[in-house]
Design a protein around this motif. Structure first.
Motif, PDB file in Angstrom:
ATOM      1  N   ARG A  68       1.749  -2.167  -6.698  1.00  0.00           N
ATOM      2  CA  ARG A  68       0.369  -2.379  -7.069  1.00  0.00           C
ATOM      3  C   ARG A  68      -0.485  -1.836  -5.954  1.00  0.00           C
ATOM      4  NH1 ARG A  68       2.248  -6.983  -9.548  1.00  0.00           N
ATOM      5  NH2 ARG A  68       1.124  -8.423  -7.941  1.00  0.00           N
ATOM      6  N   ALA A  69      -0.061  -2.222  -4.857  1.00  0.00           N
ATOM      7  CA  ALA A  69      -0.640  -2.025  -3.639  1.00  0.00           C
ATOM      8  C   ALA A  69      -0.649  -0.540  -3.495  1.00  0.00           C
ATOM      9  CB  ALA A  69      -0.220  -2.900  -2.491  1.00  0.00           C
ATOM     10  N   ARG A  70       0.311   0.113  -3.692  1.00  0.00           N
ATOM     11  CA  ARG A  70       0.683   1.682  -3.266  1.00  0.00           C
ATOM     12  C   ARG A  70      -0.510   2.422  -4.386  1.00  0.00           C
ATOM     13  NH1 ARG A  70       5.808   5.436  -4.013  1.00  0.00           N
ATOM     14  NH2 ARG A  70       5.702   4.651  -6.213  1.00  0.00           N
ATOM     15  N   GLY A  71      -0.777   1.771  -5.505  1.00  0.00           N
ATOM     16  CA  GLY A  71      -1.863   2.662  -6.383  1.00  0.00           C
ATOM     17  C   GLY A  71      -3.180   2.227  -6.094  1.00  0.00           C
ATOM     18  N   GLY A  73      -6.278   2.495  -3.045  1.00  0.00           N
ATOM     19  CA  GLY A  73      -6.759   3.183  -1.857  1.00  0.00           C
ATOM     20  C   GLY A  73      -5.593   3.971  -1.215  1.00  0.00           C
ATOM     21  N   ASP A  74      -5.411   3.760   0.028  1.00  0.00           N
ATOM     22  CA  ASP A  74      -4.411   4.351   0.963  1.00  0.00           C
ATOM     23  C   ASP A  74      -2.975   3.813   0.507  1.00  0.00           C
ATOM     24  OD1 ASP A  74      -2.626   5.462   2.741  1.00  0.00           O
ATOM     25  OD2 ASP A  74      -3.508   4.661   4.489  1.00  0.00           O
ATOM     26  N   PRO A  75      -2.034   4.753  -0.302  1.00  0.00           N
ATOM     27  CA  PRO A  75      -0.805   4.333  -0.791  1.00  0.00           C
ATOM     28  C   PRO A  75       0.214   3.586   0.357  1.00  0.00           C
ATOM     29  CG  PRO A  75      -1.316   6.536  -1.294  1.00  0.00           C
ATOM     30  CD  PRO A  75      -2.445   6.111  -0.423  1.00  0.00           C
ATOM     31  N   TYR A  76       0.047   3.992   1.543  1.00  0.00           N
ATOM     32  CA  TYR A  76       0.756   3.256   2.426  1.00  0.00           C
ATOM     33  C   TYR A  76       0.059   2.732   3.452  1.00  0.00           C
ATOM     34  CZ  TYR A  76       4.752   5.729  -0.227  1.00  0.00           C
ATOM     35  OH  TYR A  76       5.523   5.979  -1.021  1.00  0.00           O
TER      36      TYR A  76
END
Length: 204
Positions: A68-71, A73-76
């Motif tokens: 979910r975090a990767r999707g 803003g900044d993916p990484y």
């Protein structure tokens, strides 16, 4: 009949009683030892199933959060990277307790757990190593705007390759977590725990 004959018969009866008592005591001790061994083995197997079930259940939660975090803003960005490092630490816990696999009686189950978590380790380490390399290459490209065009093209090609490796490692990690969810279902009857309820509890 002589008195000595009665004494001999009496002594023989006593000897038989002593011998029978010794045999019964030996058999009883052996049975008690076997029963204790089976109870202890069952307890160890349940604890091992509980340990690996919890590790893989929480792995699924963390991988889902990282996806979910990767999707967003900044993916990484920092959040994704922190979650990946958290997964790596969880895999370190598994590596330190890997010998507990042998407390599970089913060899095919042991193999599935081990291969699933090895795939997880490969995925998370691949993603982290490639992400660090991407960061280094991006920093070098930004800090040296005057570099020659051949050098810039070389670095950009390396950067594109490492970005592909980073995405590939992450996708491999997601696949491993999906496989882990299937293995967890096999551990539930052994651990006598509903791991899905445990996962739900972490989300409330």
């Amino acid at each position: 009949m002589r008195a000595e004959s009665f004494d001999f018969i009496s002594n023989l009866d006593t000897l038989w009683a002593v011998g029978l008592g010794a045999v019964l005591a030996t058999v009883g001790g052996f049975a008690a030892t076997q029963l204790e061994h089976r109870v202890d083995a069952g307890r160890k197997q349940r604890q091992a199933a509980l340990f690996f079930g919890e590790v893989m259940s929480l792995l699924g939660v963390t991988v889902s959060a990282a996806a979910r975090a990767r999707g967003i803003g900044d993916p990484y960005g920092p959040v994704t990277m922190r979650l990946l490092r958290m997964i790596q630490r969880e895999m370190d816990v598994y590596d330190r307790n890997r010998e507990r696999l042998f407390e599970l009686r089913d060899p095919s189950l042991r193999i599935r757990i081990h291969t699933t978590l090895l795939r997880t380790i490969m995925g998370v380490e691949g993603a982290l190593e490639a992400a660090d390399e991407c960061h280094t290459l991006e920093a070098e490209l930004k800090m040296n705007p005057e570099m020659s065009e051949p050098r810039r093209e070389h670095l950009q090609a390396r950067l594109a390759d490492q970005c592909r490796r980073r995405d590939g490692g992450f996708d491999f990690l997601i696949e491993a977590s999906q496989q882990a969810a299937k293995v967890v279902k096999e551990l539930e009857p052994i651990a006598k725990v509903d791991f899905q309820a445990l996962v739900q509890a972490t989300r409330t």
